[in-house]
Design a protein around this motif. Structure first.
Motif, short mmCIF file in Angstrom:
data_model
loop_
_atom_site.label_atom_id
_atom_site.label_comp_id
_atom_site.label_asym_id
_atom_site.label_seq_id
_atom_site.Cartn_x
_atom_site.Cartn_y
_atom_site.Cartn_z
N SER A 167 0.83 -1.20 0.00
CA SER A 167 0.00 0.00 0.00
C SER A 167 0.86 1.25 0.00
O SER A 167 0.52 2.25 -0.64
N ILE A 168 1.99 1.21 0.72
CA ILE A 168 2.92 2.35 0.69
C ILE A 168 3.46 2.52 -0.72
O ILE A 168 3.52 3.63 -1.26
N LEU A 169 3.83 1.40 -1.34
CA LEU A 169 4.30 1.43 -2.73
C LEU A 169 3.29 2.17 -3.61
O LEU A 169 3.64 3.08 -4.36
N ALA A 170 2.01 1.78 -3.49
CA ALA A 170 0.98 2.36 -4.35
C ALA A 170 0.77 3.84 -4.05
O ALA A 170 0.71 4.67 -4.97
N LEU A 171 0.67 4.19 -2.76
CA LEU A 171 0.39 5.59 -2.42
C LEU A 171 1.55 6.49 -2.86
O LEU A 171 1.33 7.57 -3.40
N VAL A 172 2.78 6.02 -2.66
CA VAL A 172 3.94 6.80 -3.08
C VAL A 172 3.93 6.97 -4.60
O VAL A 172 4.17 8.06 -5.11
N GLY A 173 3.61 5.88 -5.32
CA GLY A 173 3.52 5.97 -6.77
C GLY A 173 2.48 7.00 -7.20
O GLY A 173 2.73 7.83 -8.07
N THR A 190 -3.33 0.39 8.36
CA THR A 190 -2.71 1.31 7.40
C THR A 190 -2.67 0.70 6.01
O THR A 190 -2.64 1.43 5.02
N MET A 191 -2.68 -0.63 5.92
CA MET A 191 -2.76 -1.28 4.60
C MET A 191 -4.00 -0.77 3.86
O MET A 191 -3.93 -0.42 2.68
N ALA A 192 -5.13 -0.73 4.56
CA ALA A 192 -6.36 -0.22 3.94
C ALA A 192 -6.30 1.30 3.79
O ALA A 192 -6.67 1.85 2.75
N LEU A 193 -5.80 1.97 4.84
CA LEU A 193 -5.81 3.44 4.86
C LEU A 193 -4.94 4.02 3.74
O LEU A 193 -5.38 4.87 2.97
N TYR A 194 -3.69 3.55 3.64
CA TYR A 194 -2.76 4.13 2.66
C TYR A 194 -3.26 3.92 1.23
O TYR A 194 -3.28 4.83 0.42
N ARG A 195 -3.66 2.68 0.94
CA ARG A 195 -4.15 2.42 -0.42
C ARG A 195 -5.43 3.21 -0.67
O ARG A 195 -5.66 3.72 -1.77
N GLY A 196 -6.25 3.32 0.39
CA GLY A 196 -7.50 4.08 0.27
C GLY A 196 -7.23 5.55 -0.03
O GLY A 196 -7.94 6.16 -0.83
N ILE A 197 -6.20 6.12 0.59
CA ILE A 197 -5.86 7.52 0.31
C ILE A 197 -5.43 7.66 -1.15
O ILE A 197 -5.82 8.61 -1.84
N GLY A 198 -4.66 6.68 -1.61
CA GLY A 198 -4.27 6.69 -3.03
C GLY A 198 -5.48 6.69 -3.94
O GLY A 198 -5.54 7.39 -4.95
N GLN A 199 -6.48 5.88 -3.55
CA GLN A 199 -7.71 5.76 -4.32
C GLN A 199 -8.47 7.09 -4.33
O GLN A 199 -9.00 7.51 -5.35
N ILE A 200 -8.50 7.76 -3.17
CA ILE A 200 -9.18 9.06 -3.10
C ILE A 200 -8.46 10.08 -3.97
O ILE A 200 -9.09 10.83 -4.72
N GLY A 242 -8.45 8.44 -7.85
CA GLY A 242 -9.65 7.86 -8.44
C GLY A 242 -9.30 6.68 -9.33
O GLY A 242 -8.24 6.08 -9.17
N ASP A 243 -10.16 6.38 -10.28
CA ASP A 243 -9.97 5.18 -11.07
C ASP A 243 -9.22 5.47 -12.37
O ASP A 243 -9.63 5.04 -13.43
N ARG A 244 -8.15 6.23 -12.29
CA ARG A 244 -7.40 6.50 -13.52
C ARG A 244 -5.91 6.32 -13.25
O ARG A 244 -5.51 6.04 -12.13
N TRP A 254 -3.83 3.55 -8.19
CA TRP A 254 -4.01 3.27 -6.76
C TRP A 254 -3.93 1.77 -6.47
O TRP A 254 -3.57 1.37 -5.39
N ASP A 255 -4.25 0.93 -7.47
CA ASP A 255 -4.28 -0.51 -7.18
C ASP A 255 -3.02 -1.22 -7.67
O ASP A 255 -3.02 -2.44 -7.83
N MET A 256 -1.94 -0.46 -7.93
CA MET A 256 -0.72 -1.14 -8.37
C MET A 256 -0.16 -1.99 -7.23
O MET A 256 -0.33 -1.68 -6.05
#
Lengths: 350, 343
Positions: free
Chosen positions: B75-81, B130-140, B143-145, B242-244
């Motif tokens: 999730s950190i990987l995804a949010l940082v990306g 935080t696994m859910a939170l971090y990836r969730g922030i990335g999603q917010i 979005g889906d792009r 966000w889902d990488m």
């Protein structure tokens, strides 16, 4: 699962201090009761605010939708509560739900005339078997719960894809008699909701009034002491996984009834987060030994209301995951504060 | 070399030998699947697929040796990306965006460590949140792009080689970090302390070791390495979502555990993790060659994880049972003798 964490204050020390202080009561403590009231208040407040902001919230149809959503969560979280009480965790429930939903869906495609009871039993039975694998790994294989169920989460989800070949189950494949249990029945209440409440009530009775239930608390609060008192820890832990698996399997069938579609890539994905969240918000300690089904019900109610409030207020569904994560963190932090508070209080009285 | 010496050596480096054998087996398997596999260029290019996994596994080795676990790495990987992608899209120069992304990664890791320490919670629970939170922030945020449009020099790191050789850049970066982590874990006081805390945190506390600070440091390191992995993956795909890397934490933990690190803490090596990385990487690549779907590959990885823990545990339980039986039969001395001869 928490064997690797030597830093959390061992419940053995806590129990010892409190035993010396003569303050062993496990329920009705001020802080814990305050949380229950707080939870209920949060639900009411959230509902009130949303009702004012959106005309779509306080309608009969929407309230029923909330109840249906909560039913699914409550069933799975009741099992999760028992697992967490014994200081373990079951991360595979979302995949068990998905696998049961897919398996039943494909079966119904070929045999649409199956009786509903039979379908429900099949899903539950499948969940029972999957839960038995988890239970055997944790109770006798000595694999830490989080690792074992993280592994089976992936394996079971993979089986969903293999079994379905990536195909989803479509509404025309789900017979009407199954869909009917998610529709208003006698007195306008869907059978599914009744089932959820009955299951939660049974779980509550089991935990509170049976020897097996008390053993679950005993294992969670002090595994060594429980073992010395003659509690068959392995057997009880195995049983909690059986129950959790069976309930997740049942929820898979109900999922198919509720949504009439089962998609291998989305049915039950990340549902374990909701189940764990409902459990810990409700005051079941993630370190085991404290909590119960009534709290979990409140937790599920809060989660269901939040998800629905977000939807009807037009907030993007993208927020849901982050909110769930934040809620889990907040809940375990509050639990930890309560624990340390009561620990200090016990120590002061010595 | 006498037979006894040979046997001793085999017992000592048993897990490593097993991993080398596994690695050879997965190489042979892949070679059998595709005639193009056993070429120098293919073998080197293949590694670029799992170097992100490797970077995270290095830090996870320390986390698990310390007796903890970090479920939030992917999730950190995804949010940082995602954050890095948004910065770049908004015209921030990469000279600024890269350090910012890495700083964010370190902070996210530090939050994990701090929450666990401050609330006396198992890191498992904190990082589940935080696994859910971090990836969730990335999603917010995204979005889906996908975020894309990075400068040409940044993208396709896997197609850059050391001039004149077939060695791709990700492999070089990983090798440098692997050496660094080897030295950190096996040659410094910091590393010794990580083992010490994993073996007995309570004793460490009473010996005046700053256990809490050490834990925060290790989690910060884990966050930082996930951030590095995030940048590497973003470069490789030339985009961020966000889902990488979703579910990649499973591979990371499997790699570390397969490498012989005890899930209960206190034992493990960087060498084991590196060997296990190549086993898992080759296995995944081979299954890819055989057109096995990614979800089905995960089944194999999940089974591998469970077996990697179940195997040593049952072995140990079996040994303990045999010892108990020997004690019953001939007393303690006899049991020790039997144990020595069994070796």
């Amino acid at each position: 699962m928490r064997t690797g964490d030597p830093q959390a204050p061992g419940p053995s020390a806590e129990t010892l201090v409190r035993a010396m202080a003569g303050t062993i009561p496990t329920r009705g403590r001020g802080a814990a009761r305050f949380r229950d009231v707080g939870l209920l208040l949060a639900v009411v407040l959230l509902a009130a605010v949303t009702a004012v902001r959106s005309p779509h919230f306080a309608t009969a149809a929407n309230l029923q939708r909330i109840m249906l959503d909560i039913s699914l969560l409550l069933i799975v979280a009741t099992g999760q509560t028992m697992v967490v009480l014994t200081r373990n965790i079951d991360l595979s429930v979302g995949s068990v739900l998905g696998l049961s939903g897919i398996a039943v869906g494909f079966l119904l495609k070929d045999h649409p005339a199956m009786p509903v009871t039979g379908i429900l039993l099949l899903g539950t039975g499948l969940g029972l078997i999957l839960g038995a694998v988890n239970g055997a790994l944790v109770a006798w294989g000595r694999v830490p719960a989080v690792i074992a169920t993280l592994g089976t989460l992936t394996v079971y989800r993979g089986l969903v894809f293999i079994h379905s070949g990536g195909q989803q189950v479509n509404p025309q494949d789900i017979p009407l008699q199954l869909v009917a249990i998610a529709r208003p029945g006698a007195l306008g209440v869907p059978v599914m909701v009744v089932m959820a409440f009955v299951i939660a009530a049974l779980g509550w009775l089991l935990l509170r009034y049976t020897r097996t239930g008390r053993a679950m608390y005993a294992i969670g609060s002090n595994p060594d002491a429980a073992r010395m008192r003659g509690v068959q820890a392995g057997r009880i832990v195995f049983l909690t996984y059986l129950i959790s698996g069976a309930l997740a399997g049942l929820a898979g069938v109900l999922y198919a009834a509720r949504f009439a579609t089962v998609n291998p890539a989305s049915a039950g994905v990340a549902f374990e987060l909701q189940a764990v969240a409902a459990t810990v918000i409700g005051g079941t300690s993630i370190l085991g030994g404290r909590g119960g089904v009534p709290g979990t019900f409140l937790g599920a109610l809060l989660l269901g209301t939040i998800a629905n409030a977000l939807a009807v207020s037009g907030v993007s569904g993208f927020w849901q995951r982050a909110i769930e994560g934040a809620i889990i963190l907040a809940a375990v932090a509050v639990d930890s504060l309560i624990r340390q508070h009561s620990f200090k209080e016990g120590a002061r009285r010595v | 070399m006498s037979r006894e010496r040979l046997r001793e050596l085999a017992v000592q480096s048993g897990p490593e030998l097993l991993l080398v054998a596994l690695f050879a087996a997965s190489l042979a398997f892949s070679a059998w699947l595709s005639p193009y596999f056993l070429r120098v260029t293919t073998l080197f290019d293949m590694t670029s697929q799992f170097m992100e996994l490797g970077l995270m596994a290095l830090a996870m080795t320390l986390v698990i040796i310390m007796g903890q676990i970090d479920l939030s790495v992917a999730s950190i990987l995804a949010l940082v990306g995602v954050v890095f992608g948004l910065l770049s899209e908004n015209g921030v120069s990469l000279a600024l965006a890269i350090p910012a992304a890495l700083a964010l990664a370190a902070v996210l890791g530090m939050i994990n460590g701090w929450l666990a320490v401050a609330f006396r919670l198992p890191a498992l629970v904190v990082t589940l949140g935080t696994m859910a939170l971090y990836r969730g922030i990335g999603q917010i945020l995204l979005g889906d792009r996908s975020a894309y449009g990075f400068p040409a020099w940044f993208v396709s790191i896997d197609f850059r080689y050391i001039p004149g050789t077939p060695v791709p850049l990700p492999l070089v970066i990983f090798a440098a970090f692997a050496v660094g982590f080897f030295l950190l874990l096996h040659r410094t006081t910091f590393g010794r302390l990580v083992y010490a805390v994993g073996n007995n945190a309570e004793a460490c506390r009473f010996s005046g070791i700053a256990v809490d600070r050490l834990q925060v440091a290790v989690f910060t390191l884990s966050g930082l390495m996930s951030g590095m992995a995030g940048l590497m993956m973003t470069s490789r795909f030339a985009s961020a979502r966000w889902d990488m890397a979703s579910g990649l934490e499973l591979d990371v933990i499997t790699t570390v555990v397969l490498g012989g690190t005890s899930i209960f803490g206190g034992r493990g090596t960087i060498t084991g993790t590196v060997l296990a990385l190549f086993v898992i990487g080759t296995l995944r690549y081979g299954m890819g060659l055989a057109n096995v779907l990614p979800q089905n590959q995960s089944v194999v990885i999940g089974l591998l994880l469970i077996l990697a823990i179940l195997g040593p545990e049952t072995g140990r339980a079996w040994q303990a049972r045999r010892r108990r039986a020997a004690v019953r039969k001939g007393g303690e001395l006899q049991a020790s003798k039997a144990e020595v001869s069994a070796r």
